[in-house]
Design a protein around this motif. Structure first.
Motif, PDB file in Angstrom:
ATOM      1  N   LEU A   1       0.841  -1.206   0.000  1.00  0.00           N
ATOM      2  CA  LEU A   1       0.000   0.000   0.000  1.00  0.00           C
ATOM      3  C   LEU A   1       0.876   1.256   0.000  1.00  0.00           C
ATOM      4  O   LEU A   1       0.599   2.209  -0.722  1.00  0.00           O
ATOM      5  N   ALA A   2       1.949   1.192   0.808  1.00  0.00           N
ATOM      6  CA  ALA A   2       2.848   2.358   0.863  1.00  0.00           C
ATOM      7  C   ALA A   2       3.490   2.596  -0.500  1.00  0.00           C
ATOM      8  O   ALA A   2       3.589   3.734  -0.957  1.00  0.00           O
ATOM      9  N   ASP A   3       3.903   1.505  -1.176  1.00  0.00           N
ATOM     10  CA  ASP A   3       4.507   1.627  -2.498  1.00  0.00           C
ATOM     11  C   ASP A   3       3.532   2.239  -3.489  1.00  0.00           C
ATOM     12  O   ASP A   3       3.899   3.040  -4.341  1.00  0.00           O
ATOM     13  N   MET A   4       2.275   1.830  -3.366  1.00  0.00           N
ATOM     14  CA  MET A   4       1.274   2.354  -4.301  1.00  0.00           C
ATOM     15  C   MET A   4       1.078   3.842  -4.069  1.00  0.00           C
ATOM     16  O   MET A   4       0.877   4.595  -5.026  1.00  0.00           O
ATOM     17  N   ASP A   5       1.138   4.259  -2.840  1.00  0.00           N
ATOM     18  CA  ASP A   5       0.992   5.682  -2.553  1.00  0.00           C
ATOM     19  C   ASP A   5       2.175   6.464  -3.102  1.00  0.00           C
ATOM     20  O   ASP A   5       2.021   7.600  -3.529  1.00  0.00           O
ATOM     21  N   GLY A   6       3.390   5.810  -3.048  1.00  0.00           N
ATOM     22  CA  GLY A   6       4.587   6.483  -3.543  1.00  0.00           C
ATOM     23  C   GLY A   6       4.589   6.612  -5.051  1.00  0.00           C
ATOM     24  O   GLY A   6       5.064   7.590  -5.590  1.00  0.00           O
ATOM     25  N   ALA A   7       4.013   5.616  -5.757  1.00  0.00           N
ATOM     26  CA  ALA A   7       4.055   5.613  -7.217  1.00  0.00           C
ATOM     27  C   ALA A   7       2.771   6.210  -7.757  1.00  0.00           C
ATOM     28  O   ALA A   7       1.698   5.666  -7.563  1.00  0.00           O
ATOM     29  N   PRO A   8       2.890   7.335  -8.427  1.00  0.00           N
ATOM     30  CA  PRO A   8       1.668   7.967  -8.937  1.00  0.00           C
ATOM     31  C   PRO A   8       1.151   7.247 -10.177  1.00  0.00           C
ATOM     32  O   PRO A   8       1.871   6.481 -10.800  1.00  0.00           O
ATOM     33  N   GLY A   9      -0.057   7.496 -10.516  1.00  0.00           N
ATOM     34  CA  GLY A   9      -0.577   6.970 -11.782  1.00  0.00           C
ATOM     35  C   GLY A   9      -1.629   5.902 -11.623  1.00  0.00           C
ATOM     36  O   GLY A   9      -2.591   5.850 -12.372  1.00  0.00           O
ATOM     37  N   GLU A  10      -1.482   5.036 -10.612  1.00  0.00           N
ATOM     38  CA  GLU A  10      -2.458   3.960 -10.477  1.00  0.00           C
ATOM     39  C   GLU A  10      -3.678   4.460  -9.719  1.00  0.00           C
ATOM     40  O   GLU A  10      -3.699   4.463  -8.499  1.00  0.00           O
ATOM     41  N   ALA A  11      -4.638   4.893 -10.437  1.00  0.00           N
ATOM     42  CA  ALA A  11      -5.810   5.477  -9.796  1.00  0.00           C
ATOM     43  C   ALA A  11      -6.771   4.384  -9.337  1.00  0.00           C
ATOM     44  O   ALA A  11      -7.274   4.418  -8.216  1.00  0.00           O
ATOM     45  N   ASP A  12      -6.958   3.413 -10.191  1.00  0.00           N
ATOM     46  CA  ASP A  12      -7.974   2.389  -9.890  1.00  0.00           C
ATOM     47  C   ASP A  12      -7.446   1.346  -8.931  1.00  0.00           C
ATOM     48  O   ASP A  12      -6.591   0.553  -9.279  1.00  0.00           O
ATOM     49  N   VAL A  13      -7.977   1.364  -7.705  1.00  0.00           N
ATOM     50  CA  VAL A  13      -7.595   0.361  -6.715  1.00  0.00           C
ATOM     51  C   VAL A  13      -8.866  -0.060  -5.978  1.00  0.00           C
ATOM     52  O   VAL A  13      -9.698   0.776  -5.623  1.00  0.00           O
ATOM     53  N   THR A  14      -8.979  -1.356  -5.792  1.00  0.00           N
ATOM     54  CA  THR A  14     -10.117  -1.866  -5.009  1.00  0.00           C
ATOM     55  C   THR A  14      -9.581  -2.760  -3.903  1.00  0.00           C
ATOM     56  O   THR A  14      -8.690  -3.569  -4.147  1.00  0.00           O
ATOM     57  N   VAL A  15     -10.110  -2.554  -2.705  1.00  0.00           N
ATOM     58  CA  VAL A  15      -9.656  -3.372  -1.573  1.00  0.00           C
ATOM     59  C   VAL A  15     -10.851  -4.179  -1.050  1.00  0.00           C
ATOM     60  O   VAL A  15     -11.931  -3.631  -0.832  1.00  0.00           O
ATOM     61  N   LEU A  16     -10.623  -5.480  -0.892  1.00  0.00           N
ATOM     62  CA  LEU A  16     -11.660  -6.354  -0.307  1.00  0.00           C
ATOM     63  C   LEU A  16     -11.172  -6.797   1.059  1.00  0.00           C
ATOM     64  O   LEU A  16     -10.078  -7.343   1.183  1.00  0.00           O
ATOM     65  N   HIS A  17     -11.969  -6.526   2.072  1.00  0.00           N
ATOM     66  CA  HIS A  17     -11.613  -6.984   3.420  1.00  0.00           C
ATOM     67  C   HIS A  17     -12.527  -8.167   3.750  1.00  0.00           C
ATOM     68  O   HIS A  17     -13.751  -8.038   3.759  1.00  0.00           O
ATOM     69  N   ILE A  18     -11.910  -9.328   3.963  1.00  0.00           N
ATOM     70  CA  ILE A  18     -12.694 -10.575   4.129  1.00  0.00           C
ATOM     71  C   ILE A  18     -12.548 -11.086   5.546  1.00  0.00           C
ATOM     72  O   ILE A  18     -11.430 -11.157   6.071  1.00  0.00           O
TER      73      ILE A  18
END
Ligand code: C2E
Ligand code: CA
Ligand code: CA
Length: 898
Positions: A484-501
């Motif tokens: 998650l931290a890496d995704m925040d650092g790398a711009p561009g990936e707007a579409d993210v979906t999180v499933l909490h099971i």
């Protein structure tokens, strides 16, 4: 080698430290010439001086003798007049004038003549201007008397002067005594004849005035009778300068005439220097060529020295080069492309294994030695250098006569020699060792790299272990956080979906069938998740039975919901464990973002909220995070802040619900229940804030507040003489785990049997909360009773619960309520009561809403009752009046008793 000694032979010696030897002749010549110059100068000046003095003296002598002779002449004339008077002693004025005029004869020096017979002036000449003197008695004239008498007494002329004349100028007075001869040979004094002679006339005639134009002159009179000398002409300061002088006798006086040229004796400044300049010029003509010659000699000497030094430096350099080449075994060669001639030094021959004295090497020797594999390239590089203008750089192998192979490095450079021929000069040296060393180094480097790779792998393995869950092999919470931290650092990936099971009823399986069964379920779940997500989705196990799927693939809301539904289905499939068919469900919360600026971590929070909602709505379902949930979350946040504030303001208070003896209906205890006395919203029930307080981790604090108020209240009732025995407080799992709890409880004044802690049956006492059991033991040891609250709702194994040996069980109101209408429910409650009684555990029924309930429960053997039918929770203020009024007692029953 001593540099100093060498230098002394090479460098010209110096005289006086700065004149080099080459200048000695010039120097001697200069010294001699200076001597001559000084002498000549001196000679020149003294000769001129003497000459001038002589000339001056000569002039002065002439003047002096002219003066003398003129005075004598005048005296002579006067004598003639005296002789006339002697002859004619009785002459009168007219005769005197005539005679005097004859005597003087136009002579200009004599200004006048006076005859004084008997010392009284009787006759003068010229007559007209001098009549005033007639009758002058010399005896009565103090200025004249002495001189007149002297003339009479000495019988000799007396010359006095100079005197200032009435008519201007100066004059000499000549006085002559006149004696008349008598018959007896004696002479009789007649009187005096005096005349005044003009000094100006004398001076003029003598050339004195003429001389004054070029010379300074002065005349001094020295009287014979010791009077101080007196200057009467010219410049008297002359006496104190260099001068010449002559003296002449004038009557009774001596005159000294001084003279000196106006510019003094000797040569003028200009004359002296003109002469000196001529001398210097003459000297320069002699000396300069000598200095020039000295200079040339010195230059020659210097050039010689330089030449010598250069030779020396050259020798040293070539020596060093020799030593360097010798020690480094570098061979030198030279190639003449025009003549195709190759010259090798001795070391080249050694390098190529040729006998030292054999012959001069040639191009062929080099070619023969080349390794066949390197031949073409070495050849090409050499030819390129020989034909081109540039540098030569090559490396090749040579094969020795014994077959040994050596690596040679060659460097060369083209140059043009003094005859204009192009040549290449260069060096060769053996680099076999270097190359071997390089190969070794490369090998060592490769090894080190291999080792590093191994280490890297080990490191990765370790990191993998740290980032993965050992049981399922799925990434763990840490890994998820990193992703998650890496995704925040790398711009561009707007579409993210999180499933909490979250698995439903997993705890039941763990509790009933043991951990091994739980592990099987978890592995199965992990497998099911991996099979049902897309390849790029990230699956992690983040807690006991919680999983997270992070999907970075853009997809519609439906697609993700479909995937979630698929997951719920897959997770709900039954699993076989040692013949048991185990089945769990799953609840899933979904959160998505389409805006890269939204933090991914927030998605995890949102998905958690959605999951909570899914569970709240009955589990085994999928819930998507939405605006309502967000608002709820916001409200929860607001309430949370409000709770913290309320805690600070002491807004949490305890209400008390009485508990009754099932048989006598006497109040035997109280349950303390938390209330929030909210300044705006009024009194709030426990359900409005407890869950949030728990999430806020302040539930333990609230428990403590309630406990303190409960103890206070019990004490108050006791003092009021009420028969209330005990008080119960609810205790949260948070409070149980609180650090220092035991110590703090121990400090409270608690009488054994007066305080109970109500523990929710849903609290897990074993498993990872296993540490609670010893904690409960310690609480019991403090004299605090343990009650199990909400008994019959949870899924706790009854065996585990009984291991805690509680003092009481509180049957949940969900079980109590149906007993009035349902026989099986009554049976269930009865069996619980029976189990408790058989173990010596007291039974409390809660949710006693009607007196019918109270009767049934009493008949079932329940010990205590709690519920709205008998009493609602009340404020401490209401408590005492309630207890005193005893309104809960059923009237008919009382009548019956009565
Ligand atoms: P609980 O321990 O089961 O407490 C009894 C709850 O049932 C109380 O609700 C009470 O008002 C309610 N009640 C009593 N008699 C009847 C009845 O005849 N019919 C019905 N329907 N309800 C009845 P309350 O005060 O809202 O408390 C709710 C829950 O909050 C409590 O359930 C307890 O688990 C928890 N709680 C209350 N105070 C505290 C506290 O100080 N600390 C902790 N940890 N939990 C507390
Ligand atoms: Ca309770
Ligand atoms: Ca309860």
């Amino acid at each position: 080698m001593s540099d100093g000694a060498a230098e002394s032979t090479k460098r010209p010696r110096r005289i006086l430290g700065f004149v080099s030897l080459h200048y000695v002749p010039a120097f001697v010549a200069i010294v001699a010439m200076v001597g001559i110059l000084v002498y000549a100068d001196w000679q020149h000046q003294s000769a001129a001086y003497q000459e001038q003095r002589l000339a001056s003296l000569d002039r002065l002598n002439q003047i002096s003798s002219k003066l003398q002779s003129d005075i004598q002449g005048n005296l002579h004339l006067m004598r003639g007049l005296v002789a006339t008077i002697e002859a004619l002693p009785d002459m009168q004025q007219a005769q005197f004038s005539q005679i005097a005029d004859q005597v003087i004869q136009g002579q200009t020096q004599i200004i006048n003549v006076a005859a004084a017979p008997g010392l009284v002036v009787r006759m003068v000449h010229p007559y007209a201007p001098n009549t005033a003197v007639l009758g002058l008695d010399y005896m009565k004239s103090p200025t004249q008397r002495e001189a007149v008498l002297m003339a009479r007494d000495t019988s000799a002329p007396v010359i006095t002067g100079p005197v200032n004349l009435v008519q201007g100028g100066q004059g000499l007075i000549i006085r002559l005594p006149v004696f008349l001869p008598r018959e007896n040979g004696k002479r009789e004094f007649w009187g005096v004849l005096s005349s005044v002679v003009s000094l100006e006339a004398l001076y003029n005639r003598s050339g004195l005035l003429e001389a004054q134009r070029t010379e300074r002159l002065a005349i001094r009179a020295e009287t014979r009778d010791g009077l101080p000398p007196e200057y009467f002409f010219g410049d008297k300061a002359l006496a104190s300068v260099d001068n010449i002088s002559v003296s002449l006798d004038v009557g009774r006086e001596t005159w000294v005439i001084y003279a000196a040229p106006k510019s003094g004796f000797g040569l003028s400044f200009a004359d002296i220097w003109l002469f000196r300049l001529q001398l210097l010029l003459a000297e320069a003509i002699v000396v300069l060529p000598m200095v020039w010659a000295g200079r040339l000699m010195q230059e020659r000497q210097r050039n010689l020295v330089m030449l010598h030094e250069r030779e020396e430096a050259m020798r040293l350099l070539s020596h060093r080069l020799q030593v360097a080449l010798e020690t480094s075994q570098i061979g030198v060669w030279e190639y003449d492309p025009t003549a195709n001639l190759l010259v090798w030094d001795e070391r080249m021959k050694v390098l190529y294994g040729l006998p030292a004295l054999a012959r001069t090497a040639c191009y062929q020797d080099w070619k023969d030695a080349l390794h066949p594999a390197d031949f073409a390239q070495a050849q090409r590089e050499f030819t390129e250098a020989a034909t081109g203008a540039g540098e030569y750089r090559s490396e090749f192998r040579v094969v020795g006569k014994d077959g040994s192979i050596r690596f040679i490095r060659a460097i060369g450079n083209a140059y043009v020699d003094s005859k204009g021929r192009k040549k290449i000069v260069g060096v060769n040296w053996d680099v076999t060792e270097d190359i071997r060393l390089q190969a070794d180094l490369r090998r060592a480097k490769r090894q080190a790299e291999d080792q590093n790779r191994e280490l890297e792998k080990a490191h990765l393995r370790m990191e993998n272990a740290a980032l993965h869950d050992a049981l399922t092999g799925l990434p763990n919470r840490r890994y998820l956080d990193q992703v998650l931290a890496d995704m925040d650092g790398a711009p561009g990936e707007a579409d993210v979906t999180v499933l909490h099971i979250d698995l439903d009823r997993f705890k039941d399986i763990n509790d009933t069938l043991g951990h091994a069964a739980g592990d099987v379920i978890l592995k199965h779940a992990a497998q099911a998740l991996k099979l049902n997500v897309r390849g790029s989705d990230f699956v992690a196990r983040i807690g006991g039975d919680e999983f997270v799927v992070v999907s970075r693939m853009p997809g519609t809301v439906e697609e993700h919901s479909d995937m979630a539904t698929r997951l719920v289905e897959a997770l709900s499939k039954s699993v076989d464990y040692e013949g048991h068919e185990c089945r769990v469900g799953a609840s899933i919360g979904i959160a998505s973002r389409t805006d890269a600026s939204e933090p991914v971590e927030q998605l995890l929070v949102d998905a958690d909220i959605a999951l909570y909602e899914a569970k709240r709505r009955g589990r085994n379902r999928v819930e998507r995070f939405n605006e309502t949930l967000r608002l709820n979350a916001v409200n929860t946040k607001k309430t949370a802040d409000d709770i913290l504030r309320g805690l600070e303001q002491n807004e949490f208070v305890s209400f008390f619900q009485p508990q009754f003896d099932a048989t006598t209906l006497e109040v035997v205890g109280l349950e303390a229940l938390a209330r929030w006395d909210h300044p705006v919203k009024g009194l709030l029930g426990a359900d409005t804030f407890l869950k949030i307080a728990e999430n806020l981790k302040v539930l333990a604090a609230i428990d403590e507040i309630i406990l303190n108020q409960a103890l206070m209240q019990l004490n108050r009732l006791k003092l009021a003489g009420m028969p209330v025995q005990k008080v119960s407080v609810n205790i949260s799992a948070q409070r149980l785990r609180e650090e220092g709890l035991i110590e703090r409880l121990a400090a409270l004044p608690i009488l054994p049997g007066t305080l109970s802690f109500e523990l929710l049956e849903s609290t897990s006492f074993d498993g990872h909360d296993g540490e609670l059991v010893p904690q409960i033991e310690k609480i019991r040891a403090l004299g605090i009773d343990i009650e199990i609250d909400d008994f019959g709702t949870g899924y706790a194994s009854i065996v585990t619960l009984l291991k805690l040996t509680p003092r009481r069980l509180k049957i949940d109101r969900q079980l109590i309520q149906p007993i009035v209408d349902s026989e099986p429910q009554q049976q269930l409650v009865r069996s619980i009561i029976d189990i408790g009684r058989s173990r010596g555990i007291e039974i409390v029924a809660e949710g006693v809403e009607t007196m019918r309930h109270a009767e049934i429960l009493r008949d079932l053997g329940c010990h205590y009752l709690q519920g709205y039918a008998l009493a609602r929770p009340m404020s401490p203020a209401d408590l005492l009046p309630f207890l005193k009024a005893r309104n809960w007692m059923p009237q008919p029953l009382l009548e019956n008793v009565g």
